[in-house]
Structures are given as structure tokens and as C-alpha cells.
Design a protein around this motif. Sequence first.
Motif, short mmCIF file in Angstrom:
data_model
loop_
_atom_site.label_atom_id
_atom_site.label_comp_id
_atom_site.label_asym_id
_atom_site.label_seq_id
_atom_site.Cartn_x
_atom_site.Cartn_y
_atom_site.Cartn_z
N LYS A 1 0.85 -1.19 0.00
CA LYS A 1 0.00 0.00 0.00
C LYS A 1 0.88 1.24 0.00
O LYS A 1 1.87 1.33 0.72
CB LYS A 1 -0.94 0.02 1.21
N ASP A 2 0.54 2.19 -0.87
CA ASP A 2 1.27 3.45 -0.98
C ASP A 2 2.76 3.24 -1.26
O ASP A 2 3.59 4.05 -0.87
CB ASP A 2 1.06 4.30 0.28
N HIS A 3 3.08 2.14 -1.92
CA HIS A 3 4.43 1.84 -2.38
C HIS A 3 4.34 1.18 -3.76
O HIS A 3 3.40 0.42 -4.03
CB HIS A 3 5.17 0.91 -1.42
N GLN A 4 5.32 1.46 -4.59
CA GLN A 4 5.43 0.82 -5.90
C GLN A 4 6.40 -0.36 -5.79
O GLN A 4 7.54 -0.19 -5.34
CB GLN A 4 5.94 1.80 -6.95
N HIS A 5 5.94 -1.54 -6.20
CA HIS A 5 6.76 -2.74 -6.10
C HIS A 5 8.00 -2.64 -7.00
O HIS A 5 7.98 -1.96 -8.03
CB HIS A 5 5.94 -3.97 -6.47
N PRO A 6 9.10 -3.32 -6.64
CA PRO A 6 10.27 -3.35 -7.52
C PRO A 6 10.00 -4.23 -8.73
O PRO A 6 9.18 -5.14 -8.70
CB PRO A 6 11.35 -3.96 -6.63
N HIS A 7 10.72 -3.94 -9.81
CA HIS A 7 10.67 -4.83 -10.97
C HIS A 7 11.47 -6.10 -10.68
O HIS A 7 12.38 -6.11 -9.85
CB HIS A 7 11.25 -4.13 -12.20
N ASP A 8 11.13 -7.15 -11.39
CA ASP A 8 11.87 -8.40 -11.25
C ASP A 8 13.25 -8.28 -11.87
O ASP A 8 13.49 -7.45 -12.76
CB ASP A 8 11.10 -9.54 -11.93
N LEU A 9 14.15 -9.14 -11.42
CA LEU A 9 15.49 -9.19 -12.00
C LEU A 9 15.41 -9.44 -13.50
O LEU A 9 16.08 -8.77 -14.30
CB LEU A 9 16.31 -10.29 -11.32
N PHE A 10 14.58 -10.40 -13.91
CA PHE A 10 14.40 -10.70 -15.33
C PHE A 10 13.10 -10.03 -15.79
O PHE A 10 12.01 -10.46 -15.43
CB PHE A 10 14.34 -12.20 -15.57
N MET A 11 13.22 -8.99 -16.60
CA MET A 11 12.06 -8.25 -17.08
C MET A 11 11.60 -8.73 -18.45
O MET A 11 10.43 -8.64 -18.79
CB MET A 11 12.37 -6.76 -17.14
N GLU A 12 12.53 -9.23 -19.26
CA GLU A 12 12.17 -9.80 -20.56
C GLU A 12 13.26 -10.73 -21.04
O GLU A 12 14.45 -10.41 -20.96
CB GLU A 12 11.94 -8.70 -21.61
N LEU A 13 12.87 -11.89 -21.51
CA LEU A 13 13.72 -12.84 -22.23
C LEU A 13 12.85 -13.34 -23.37
O LEU A 13 11.97 -14.17 -23.15
CB LEU A 13 14.18 -13.99 -21.33
N ALA A 14 13.07 -12.85 -24.58
CA ALA A 14 12.11 -13.07 -25.65
C ALA A 14 12.78 -13.17 -27.00
O ALA A 14 13.89 -12.66 -27.21
CB ALA A 14 11.08 -11.93 -25.67
N ALA A 15 12.09 -13.84 -27.91
CA ALA A 15 12.49 -13.91 -29.32
C ALA A 15 11.30 -13.48 -30.17
O ALA A 15 10.16 -13.88 -29.90
CB ALA A 15 12.93 -15.32 -29.69
N MET A 16 11.57 -12.68 -31.18
CA MET A 16 10.52 -12.25 -32.11
C MET A 16 11.02 -12.46 -33.54
O MET A 16 12.18 -12.17 -33.85
CB MET A 16 10.16 -10.78 -31.89
N TYR A 17 10.12 -12.97 -34.37
CA TYR A 17 10.45 -13.23 -35.78
C TYR A 17 9.47 -12.45 -36.63
O TYR A 17 8.25 -12.56 -36.46
CB TYR A 17 10.34 -14.73 -36.07
#
Length: 431
Positions: free
Chosen positions: A141-157
Amino acid sequence: MSLAYRLLAARINMAASLLAAPLTAQQAMLTGPLGISHSRLGSGTSWLPEASPMRAYHWSTKQWSLMLHGDIDLLYDTQGGPRGDTRVVSTSWLMLMAMHPVGNSLLHLHAMASAEPFTVGGEGYPLLLQTGESNNGAPLKDHQHPHDLFMELAAMYEAPLSHRVALSLYAAPVGEPAMGPVAFMHRASAQNMPVAPIGHHWQDATHITFGVLTAGVYSHAVKLEGSFFNGREPDEHRTDFDFHRFDSWSARLSWNPSPSWSTSTSYGYLKSPEATEPDRWQERISASAQHTTSLGATGEAALGLIFGANHDRGQSGFAPSLALEANLELNDRHTVFGRAEMVEKNAEELVLENVPAGRRYGVGALTAGYIRELVQDRRTTLGLGITGTVNLVPESLRSTYGSRTPLGLVLYLRLRPAVMRGHGDMAGMVM
């Protein structure tokens, strides 16, 4: 054979030859299969206006083009009132993009990480009226959570189907489904904001999702895409992987009518997004419009209008949110920016005691800020910034927050790549 027929045949042959021509690594750095500038790439598979500034370090080899994007901030964050807090934290994200031509198609590999599990911690940073996710089994409450260590691991074609239409396929153990606007830290209109919007969990909270498959078709102006994904938000253990079965889906339509504009609308069904309430499902709708244009010789003006709304199981109707963002880069040294927000949150989300959980409150925030670039060269900038926020709560929450207009202040240092302004910058370093 008529002249018109010969001209038509020539055009068809030219289009076919362009379609069949393999991409080079240099072309891959600048554009995709349809010649769309990579300045259009937002978070996940979302689109920005092509006029948006690109901030990255670039390198290329004979086969690969590489871009490193990122932002590292050191914050002194103080929020007033009985529910306020003061902390010194560091927020950050670094994203490496590697692109490799495959004939006339293009393979993207994305890896994004954050040090926030270590530099912010599980309790998050102070932000009045922010809600969502948990710490030590209790809702934040009244705090913004931290981001995860891994934010994206992705492949796009990406592969052209014709000279006007292309196909995109996106697979991510950690990624972003086709839902909502571009995530806040990647929007040009919010690029200098050091904190998240209070409507984050109404708009773009799915930008870190553990398991995503997305398919889309697009032209030079329009993209239609759909995703299947794991609807559970990341848990409070920020350094591991939170895989669950694919139980949620979304669809998004994006339209870029000109280089200065990007719009989108989306719908998503999320199965039990909150770990603390696994039996609750949620529907989310969103719409966004982003505009970016030049301002003087070295400035940029970016505006964003973001709408998002949630409908939770057991509640009546959608709870809306609206954010208006502006970023005015007056020149390469001085930038002013702001955000105005309105969100409808219930007592459970605000963690209010002795109040029916479903009772809703309209809350808001008005934020203005300024940042001065202290040190910069052609590739890197270091800036000193300040933001002030007037939060807005109804009379019924005055005693909870100590005022109808509790205040917040953030002082911060920010390190990031400089804007790419010319062909020399775009070419980067050839290895």
C-alpha cells in the motif's frame, strides 16, 4: 502490350525483387522487413510513434546488429502524511536487443533486467495511492513494487508476406502480451518520470509476464495481434521465474496514421492475476494515443493519453483510470514534464480497514517535474531532476491520508544513453 500493363508488371516485379532481397545487418539495425523504422518499437510488441527519440548504444557485426537501452536512477523519495514514507533507492532497467537477418526476414532476441530486487527491495519505493502486488504475504500500500530481476527474455520473428503485409511471432519465457499501451518506462511522454503511474495496474502491469506467445499481422500503419499467456503477476520473490500454465488471453489493435502518432486499443482476460487472491479473474480494457514531434533544433515534445479499466470478479462494472502525460525537451539540456491521473480504486486495493472491500474511491495525482542534463556527450547523459506531486483524495479519506492533498517529492540523478540524432549515431560501432 499496353503501356499501363507494362508499368503494372514492372511494379509487380520491383515489389517481388524487394520482397525477396535479403536484409543486411545494417538494414536490420535501422528498419524491419517492411522498412518500418525501429524507433517505432515499444515494449514487447507494442508500437510508439516513429518520431519518438531513440536512446541506445549501437554496434554491428557482419551478421548481427546490437542495441543497448537503459535507465539508471538514484532517488530520494519522500511522501507526506500518515501513510507516507521516505527512502533512498535506485531504480533501473537495461535492455539488450540483438537482430539478425534471416533472408528477407528478421530475428530479434531481447533480454531486459533490473537491479531493483537489490536496490529497492521487497517493500518497494514510497508512492502515495499506489496499489498492487505484495510483500511478506501482505498487499503493498502506498508503495510501488520493484521490478523483477528478469524483465524480458524473448524472441521475435518478423517475415514479409507481401510488400505491404508482414507476420510477427513473439515467444517469451518472460515478456509482455499484446495488451495495454507501451509500458510506462518506454513511453516518450513518460521517459523522464522517475516513478510509476498510480494507474499502473489498470493500464500496463502485464509488461512482466512469465510465459507469453503472441502472433500478429501488420502493414505500414496497422497491426492486429493476439496473445496467450500466464495471467499471474510476478510474486514477491523477484529473482526467480514464476511460471504457470497459459490461462489468459488478449487482443490488441494498433494504428500509426503518421510518424508522429500511435494509437492502440486492447482487451484482455486475466486468470487470477494477484497471488493473494488466486480465485479472482479480471478483465482489462485499454486505449491509448501517443504523439511525438520535434521541438526546435534539438528538442522533442511528447504527449500521451492513456486509458485503462479493470473489471474484477464479484464487482459491478469496470473501474476506470486515465492518465495524461507530457514531456517537453526544450533543448538538449532542459526538460519539463508532467502527469495528471485519475483512478477508481476500492477499499481492498487501498488496504483500508473497517470499510467494505468493494467500496470505490476516486483518487488522483498531479505531478510536475524538471530535469537538467549535467554531463553529456554524444553517447551518454547524466541528469539531475526533481518532481513534485499533489495527490487528490476524497473527503472520506482525509483522516487516512492526513489531508485531501497529501504531497510527494522526488529528487533524482539519472544516467542513460543519449538520443541518436544522425546517421553516424545510428551506425554505431562496426566490429
